[in-house]
Design a protein around this motif. Structure first.
Motif, PDB file in Angstrom:
ATOM      1  N   ILE A   1       0.834  -1.203   0.000  1.00  0.00           N
ATOM      2  CA  ILE A   1       0.000   0.000   0.000  1.00  0.00           C
ATOM      3  C   ILE A   1       0.870   1.254   0.000  1.00  0.00           C
ATOM      4  CG2 ILE A   1      -1.667   1.315   1.374  1.00  0.00           C
ATOM      5  CD1 ILE A   1      -2.818  -1.494   2.210  1.00  0.00           C
ATOM      6  N   ALA A   2       1.953   1.224   0.750  1.00  0.00           N
ATOM      7  CA  ALA A   2       2.854   2.379   0.814  1.00  0.00           C
ATOM      8  C   ALA A   2       3.518   2.649  -0.533  1.00  0.00           C
ATOM      9  CB  ALA A   2       3.921   2.150   1.880  1.00  0.00           C
ATOM     10  N   ASN A   3       3.654   1.626  -1.359  1.00  0.00           N
ATOM     11  CA  ASN A   3       4.304   1.790  -2.662  1.00  0.00           C
ATOM     12  C   ASN A   3       3.304   1.847  -3.816  1.00  0.00           C
ATOM     13  OD1 ASN A   3       7.354   1.692  -2.372  1.00  0.00           O
ATOM     14  ND2 ASN A   3       6.695   0.021  -1.046  1.00  0.00           N
ATOM     15  N   ALA A   4       2.079   2.256  -3.540  1.00  0.00           N
ATOM     16  CA  ALA A   4       1.034   2.293  -4.568  1.00  0.00           C
ATOM     17  C   ALA A   4       1.347   3.256  -5.707  1.00  0.00           C
ATOM     18  CB  ALA A   4      -0.307   2.642  -3.933  1.00  0.00           C
ATOM     19  N   ASP A   5       2.215   4.228  -5.480  1.00  0.00           N
ATOM     20  CA  ASP A   5       2.576   5.188  -6.522  1.00  0.00           C
ATOM     21  C   ASP A   5       4.008   5.019  -7.028  1.00  0.00           C
ATOM     22  OD1 ASP A   5       0.101   6.446  -6.557  1.00  0.00           O
ATOM     23  OD2 ASP A   5       0.660   7.806  -4.927  1.00  0.00           O
ATOM     24  N   THR A   6       4.705   4.004  -6.575  1.00  0.00           N
ATOM     25  CA  THR A   6       6.091   3.787  -6.975  1.00  0.00           C
ATOM     26  C   THR A   6       6.133   3.157  -8.370  1.00  0.00           C
ATOM     27  OG1 THR A   6       6.712   3.436  -4.673  1.00  0.00           O
ATOM     28  CG2 THR A   6       8.260   2.661  -6.349  1.00  0.00           C
ATOM     29  N   PRO A   7       6.823   3.796  -9.325  1.00  0.00           N
ATOM     30  CA  PRO A   7       6.892   3.230 -10.676  1.00  0.00           C
ATOM     31  C   PRO A   7       7.500   1.824 -10.675  1.00  0.00           C
ATOM     32  CG  PRO A   7       7.703   5.481 -10.658  1.00  0.00           C
ATOM     33  CD  PRO A   7       7.508   5.075  -9.226  1.00  0.00           C
ATOM     34  N   ASN A   8       6.925   0.956 -11.476  1.00  0.00           N
ATOM     35  CA  ASN A   8       7.382  -0.427 -11.680  1.00  0.00           C
ATOM     36  C   ASN A   8       7.348  -1.289 -10.422  1.00  0.00           C
ATOM     37  OD1 ASN A   8       7.936   0.014 -14.469  1.00  0.00           O
ATOM     38  ND2 ASN A   8       9.817   1.056 -13.861  1.00  0.00           N
ATOM     39  N   PHE A   9       6.615  -0.879  -9.408  1.00  0.00           N
ATOM     40  CA  PHE A   9       6.518  -1.685  -8.182  1.00  0.00           C
ATOM     41  C   PHE A   9       5.518  -2.814  -8.395  1.00  0.00           C
ATOM     42  CE2 PHE A   9       4.824  -2.850  -4.041  1.00  0.00           C
ATOM     43  CZ  PHE A   9       5.992  -3.026  -3.314  1.00  0.00           C
ATOM     44  N   VAL A  10       5.932  -4.012  -8.026  1.00  0.00           N
ATOM     45  CA  VAL A  10       5.061  -5.191  -8.100  1.00  0.00           C
ATOM     46  C   VAL A  10       4.752  -5.614  -6.663  1.00  0.00           C
ATOM     47  CG1 VAL A  10       4.854  -7.573  -8.884  1.00  0.00           C
ATOM     48  CG2 VAL A  10       6.076  -5.911 -10.290  1.00  0.00           C
ATOM     49  N   PRO A  11       3.467  -5.684  -6.309  1.00  0.00           N
ATOM     50  CA  PRO A  11       3.127  -6.058  -4.939  1.00  0.00           C
ATOM     51  C   PRO A  11       3.566  -7.486  -4.610  1.00  0.00           C
ATOM     52  CG  PRO A  11       1.156  -5.987  -6.292  1.00  0.00           C
ATOM     53  CD  PRO A  11       2.284  -5.476  -7.132  1.00  0.00           C
ATOM     54  N   ARG A  12       3.735  -7.725  -3.320  1.00  0.00           N
ATOM     55  CA  ARG A  12       4.142  -9.038  -2.838  1.00  0.00           C
ATOM     56  C   ARG A  12       3.109  -9.539  -1.837  1.00  0.00           C
ATOM     57  NH1 ARG A  12       9.193  -8.574   0.072  1.00  0.00           N
ATOM     58  NH2 ARG A  12       8.229  -6.710   0.873  1.00  0.00           N
ATOM     59  N   ASP A  13       3.155 -10.815  -1.583  1.00  0.00           N
ATOM     60  CA  ASP A  13       2.288 -11.412  -0.570  1.00  0.00           C
ATOM     61  C   ASP A  13       2.988 -12.661  -0.053  1.00  0.00           C
ATOM     62  OD1 ASP A  13       0.145 -11.845   1.116  1.00  0.00           O
ATOM     63  OD2 ASP A  13      -1.347 -11.933  -0.480  1.00  0.00           O
ATOM     64  N   ILE A  14       2.532 -13.152   1.059  1.00  0.00           N
ATOM     65  CA  ILE A  14       3.079 -14.386   1.629  1.00  0.00           C
ATOM     66  C   ILE A  14       2.075 -15.492   1.353  1.00  0.00           C
ATOM     67  CG2 ILE A  14       3.817 -15.561   3.723  1.00  0.00           C
ATOM     68  CD1 ILE A  14       4.531 -12.819   4.868  1.00  0.00           C
ATOM     69  N   GLU A  15       2.544 -16.546   0.718  1.00  0.00           N
ATOM     70  CA  GLU A  15       1.670 -17.664   0.379  1.00  0.00           C
ATOM     71  C   GLU A  15       1.234 -18.381   1.647  1.00  0.00           C
ATOM     72  OE1 GLU A  15       4.364 -19.790  -2.094  1.00  0.00           O
ATOM     73  OE2 GLU A  15       3.625 -18.828  -3.926  1.00  0.00           O
ATOM     74  N   GLU A  16      -0.030 -18.716   1.714  1.00  0.00           N
ATOM     75  CA  GLU A  16      -0.551 -19.421   2.884  1.00  0.00           C
ATOM     76  C   GLU A  16       0.074 -20.813   3.019  1.00  0.00           C
ATOM     77  OE1 GLU A  16      -4.817 -19.888   5.114  1.00  0.00           O
ATOM     78  OE2 GLU A  16      -4.577 -18.470   3.474  1.00  0.00           O
ATOM     79  N   ALA A  17       0.565 -21.363   1.924  1.00  0.00           N
ATOM     80  CA  ALA A  17       1.223 -22.672   1.971  1.00  0.00           C
ATOM     81  C   ALA A  17       2.465 -22.629   2.865  1.00  0.00           C
ATOM     82  CB  ALA A  17       1.602 -23.125   0.563  1.00  0.00           C
TER      83      ALA A  17
END
Length: 145
Positions: free
Chosen positions: A30-46
Motif C-alpha cells: 500500500i505504501a508503494n502504490a505510486d512507486t513506478p514499476n513496483f510489483v506487490p508481494r504477498d506471503i503464500e498461505e502454503a
C-alpha cells in the motif's frame, strides 16, 4: 508438558506470527502504490501450513520434562522460544489485476481487502489464544473448599 505447549496454542501462535508478517508485507504494498514499476508481494498461505506442520511435529516429539523458567534478572534464561515469533516468511511477487502506465501493479482496493481480511484473521486467532489461556488458567486454579 507445559500449558503453553498445548497444540492449540502452538497453532494459534503460528497463526499470529504468519498474519503479523503478512500485514507488514501488505502495508508495504500500500505504501508503494505510486512507486513506478513496483510489483506487490504477498506471503503464500502454503508457507504458513508448512511451518505449522513442522512446529506440530516438533511439539509432538518434544520431551515432557519440566522446563526451566527464568523469573529474575540473575537467572539463566531458558533455551528455545515461542513458535511463530520471529519466524521469517518469504514474500513472493503477487501482481494485482491492474497495472498502471508507470508499471505499478498495486491495486489499492485489492490490497485493502487483503489487509482487512488478514486483520480479521489475526484478531480471531488472538481472541482464541486469549480464551484458551483463560481456560488453562481456570483449570489450573486450586479448588476452593
Amino acid at each position: 508438558m507445559r500449558p503453553g505447549d498445548a497444540p492449540v496454542l502452538t497453532l494459534l501462535r503460528e497463526s499470529l506470527g504468519f498474519h503479523s508478517a503478512r500485514q507488514s508485507v501488505l502495508a508495504d504494498n500500500i505504501a508503494n502504490a505510486d512507486t513506478p514499476n513496483f510489483v506487490p508481494r504477498d506471503i503464500e498461505e502454503a508457507q504458513f501450513h508448512r511451518a505449522l506442520q513442522n512446529e506440530l511435529r516438533g511439539s509432538a516429539s518434544a520431551s515432557a520434562a519440566v522446563a526451566m523458567a527464568a523469573n529474575r534478572p540473575g537467572h539463566i534464561s531458558p533455551s528455545g522460544g515461542d513458535a511463530g515469533i520471529g519466524r521469517t516468511y518469504r514474500a513472493v511477487s503477487s501482481p494485482d489485476s491492474e497495472t498502471t502506465v508507470n508499471g505499478n501493479a498495486v491495486s489499492l482496493e485489492e490490497q485493502m481487502v487483503r489487509a482487512q481480511d488478514n486483520r480479521i484473521r489475526y484478531e480471531t486467532a488472538l481472541g482464541l489464544y486469549e480464551k484458551s489461556l483463560g481456560l488453562i488458567r481456570m483449570a489450573a486454579r486450586p479448588v476452593a473448599r
